[in-house]
Motif scaffolding. Structure first.
Motif, PDB file in Angstrom:
ATOM      1  N   UNK A   1     -75.526 -68.492  36.634  1.00 51.07           N
ATOM      2  CA  UNK A   1     -76.235 -69.738  37.023  1.00 51.07           C
ATOM      3  C   UNK A   1     -77.082 -69.357  38.292  1.00 51.07           C
ATOM      4  N   UNK A   2     -78.180 -69.895  38.463  1.00 50.95           N
ATOM      5  CA  UNK A   2     -78.981 -69.670  39.516  1.00 50.95           C
ATOM      6  C   UNK A   2     -79.278 -71.093  40.078  1.00 50.95           C
ATOM      7  N   UNK A   3     -79.346 -71.469  41.593  1.00 51.14           N
ATOM      8  CA  UNK A   3     -79.857 -72.647  42.140  1.00 51.14           C
ATOM      9  C   UNK A   3     -80.992 -72.130  42.926  1.00 51.14           C
ATOM     10  N   UNK A   4     -82.220 -72.915  42.425  1.00 52.86           N
ATOM     11  CA  UNK A   4     -83.149 -72.836  43.371  1.00 52.86           C
ATOM     12  C   UNK A   4     -83.363 -73.906  44.173  1.00 52.86           C
ATOM     13  N   UNK A  47     -91.619 -84.960  37.218  1.00 55.54           N
ATOM     14  CA  UNK A  47     -90.550 -85.285  38.101  1.00 55.54           C
ATOM     15  C   UNK A  47     -90.025 -83.979  38.758  1.00 55.54           C
ATOM     16  N   UNK A  48     -90.516 -83.118  38.462  1.00 54.34           N
ATOM     17  CA  UNK A  48     -90.244 -81.600  39.103  1.00 54.34           C
ATOM     18  C   UNK A  48     -91.100 -81.751  40.561  1.00 54.34           C
ATOM     19  N   UNK A  49     -92.133 -82.614  40.755  1.00 52.67           N
ATOM     20  CA  UNK A  49     -92.796 -82.595  42.102  1.00 52.67           C
ATOM     21  C   UNK A  49     -92.013 -83.951  42.791  1.00 52.67           C
ATOM     22  N   UNK A  79     -91.240 -78.625  45.107  1.00 54.21           N
ATOM     23  CA  UNK A  79     -90.282 -78.926  43.940  1.00 54.21           C
ATOM     24  C   UNK A  79     -88.927 -79.616  44.528  1.00 54.21           C
ATOM     25  N   UNK A  80     -88.638 -80.696  43.438  1.00 49.10           N
ATOM     26  CA  UNK A  80     -87.478 -81.398  43.748  1.00 49.10           C
ATOM     27  C   UNK A  80     -86.378 -80.585  43.502  1.00 49.10           C
ATOM     28  N   UNK A  86     -78.814 -72.703  34.107  1.00 45.19           N
ATOM     29  CA  UNK A  86     -77.540 -72.097  33.673  1.00 45.19           C
ATOM     30  C   UNK A  86     -78.105 -71.753  32.185  1.00 45.19           C
ATOM     31  N   UNK A  87     -78.117 -70.446  31.902  1.00 43.14           N
ATOM     32  CA  UNK A  87     -78.809 -69.897  30.653  1.00 43.14           C
ATOM     33  C   UNK A  87     -79.930 -70.581  30.259  1.00 43.14           C
ATOM     34  N   UNK A  88     -80.172 -71.222  29.230  1.00 44.62           N
ATOM     35  CA  UNK A  88     -81.157 -71.888  28.597  1.00 44.62           C
ATOM     36  C   UNK A  88     -81.106 -73.444  29.211  1.00 44.62           C
ATOM     37  N   UNK A  89     -80.120 -73.877  29.697  1.00 46.79           N
ATOM     38  CA  UNK A  89     -80.344 -75.444  30.134  1.00 46.79           C
ATOM     39  C   UNK A  89     -80.407 -75.306  31.590  1.00 46.79           C
ATOM     40  N   UNK A  90     -81.309 -76.579  32.060  1.00 43.32           N
ATOM     41  CA  UNK A  90     -81.753 -76.690  33.549  1.00 43.32           C
ATOM     42  C   UNK A  90     -81.219 -77.887  33.848  1.00 43.32           C
ATOM     43  N   UNK A  91     -81.148 -78.131  35.352  1.00 44.53           N
ATOM     44  CA  UNK A  91     -80.630 -79.372  35.673  1.00 44.53           C
ATOM     45  C   UNK A  91     -81.570 -79.670  36.898  1.00 44.53           C
ATOM     46  N   UNK A  92     -81.931 -80.797  37.292  1.00 38.41           N
ATOM     47  CA  UNK A  92     -82.825 -81.098  38.349  1.00 38.41           C
ATOM     48  C   UNK A  92     -81.988 -82.176  39.192  1.00 38.41           C
ATOM     49  N   UNK A  93     -82.069 -81.914  40.381  1.00 39.08           N
ATOM     50  CA  UNK A  93     -81.040 -82.930  41.491  1.00 39.08           C
ATOM     51  C   UNK A  93     -79.787 -82.596  41.507  1.00 39.08           C
TER      52      UNK A  93
END
Length: 104
Positions: A1-4, A47-49, A79-80, A86-93
């Motif tokens: 899992x990566x957190x930006x 929403x990414x901005x 970027x928000x 997490x693999x192919x799944x992305x979460x924002x916030x």
């Protein structure tokens, strides 16, 4: 899992604390790969901005009118945060929904 995110961002720190096994990438220091930006834009759109950020308020109208991908390439701090991959799944916030999904 990566957190930006940003290492100075309280919300990013909370996410990292809750996900100790995740790898943290500071967008200011490390940047965000264009493939990740493309995937995140496809998933979240505008929403990414983060239009509530200090960086956004410092931009003039001409700069704000640019495509989101260009803005994020030039100003990764727009970027928000956090963006969790997490693999192919992305979460924002770091909302309750995201916390429940990633932390189990």
């Amino acid at each position: 899992m990566l957190i930006y995110g940003l290492k100075t961002c309280d919300t990013c720190r909370k996410a990292l604390k809750a996900l100790p096994d995740a790898e943290f990438l500071d967008v200011r220091a490390d940047g965000v790969p264009s493939a990740v930006i493309d995937a995140a834009l496809a998933e979240f759109g505008e929403k990414l901005v983060n239009t509530r950020s200090t960086t956004w308020r410092e931009l003039d109208d001409a700069q704000r009118a640019r495509p989101a991908k260009e803005l994020l390439a030039d100003h990764p701090t727009l970027m928000k945060r956090p963006l969790i991959v997490d693999g192919e799944t992305m979460y924002l916030g770091w909302t309750k929904d995201v916390q429940a999904s990633v932390a189990g």
